[in-house]
Design an enzyme around this catalytic site. Structure first.
Site, PDB file in Angstrom:
ATOM      1  N   ILE A  56       0.749  -1.271   0.027  1.00  0.00           N
ATOM      2  CA  ILE A  56      -0.134  -0.187   0.017  1.00  0.00           C
ATOM      3  C   ILE A  56       0.854   1.371   0.046  1.00  0.00           C
ATOM      4  O   ILE A  56       2.109   1.067   0.320  1.00  0.00           O
ATOM      5  CB  ILE A  56      -0.792  -0.074   1.107  1.00  0.00           C
ATOM      6  N   CYS A  57       0.361   2.204  -0.629  1.00  0.00           N
ATOM      7  CA  CYS A  57       0.926   3.406  -0.370  1.00  0.00           C
ATOM      8  C   CYS A  57       2.113   3.662  -1.464  1.00  0.00           C
ATOM      9  O   CYS A  57       2.038   3.386  -2.714  1.00  0.00           O
ATOM     10  CB  CYS A  57       1.350   3.939   0.863  1.00  0.00           C
TER      11      CYS A  57
END
Length: 91
Positions: free
Chosen positions: A7-8
């Protein structure tokens, strides 16, 4: 058969590891150029993307959706729905 989740900014590292080639991904807005350079198609209009055994999430703001997607694939839709209800998440 193992799952990979990122994620990110982390999804931008996956091409270097040979994990995301030919798969759809999402990452932190503004970093999608790193995916494009590596030949990975970014789906920036999605909070998360499940592609095969790869789950990517856009950013901290999509962490609930990302987490529920993880629960769905690892523990089943029933478990994910129970958690969604328990935390009163209604997106």
């Amino acid at each position: 058969d193992k799952w990979v989740a990122a994620i990110c900014a982390a999804p931008t590292l996956l091409p270097r590891l040979g994990i995301s080639q030919g798969k759809r991904c999402v990452c932190y807005p503004g970093m999608e150029g790193d995916l494009v350079k590596a030949g990975v198609e970014p789906y920036m209009d999605q909070p998360f993307v499940v592609e095969g055994h790869l789950i990517t999430g856009r950013a901290a703001g999509s962490s609930f959706d990302f987490g529920l997607a993880l629960l769905t694939v690892l523990a089943g839709a029933d478990v994910a729905e129970k958690v969604r209800g328990a935390i009163h998440y209604c997106a």
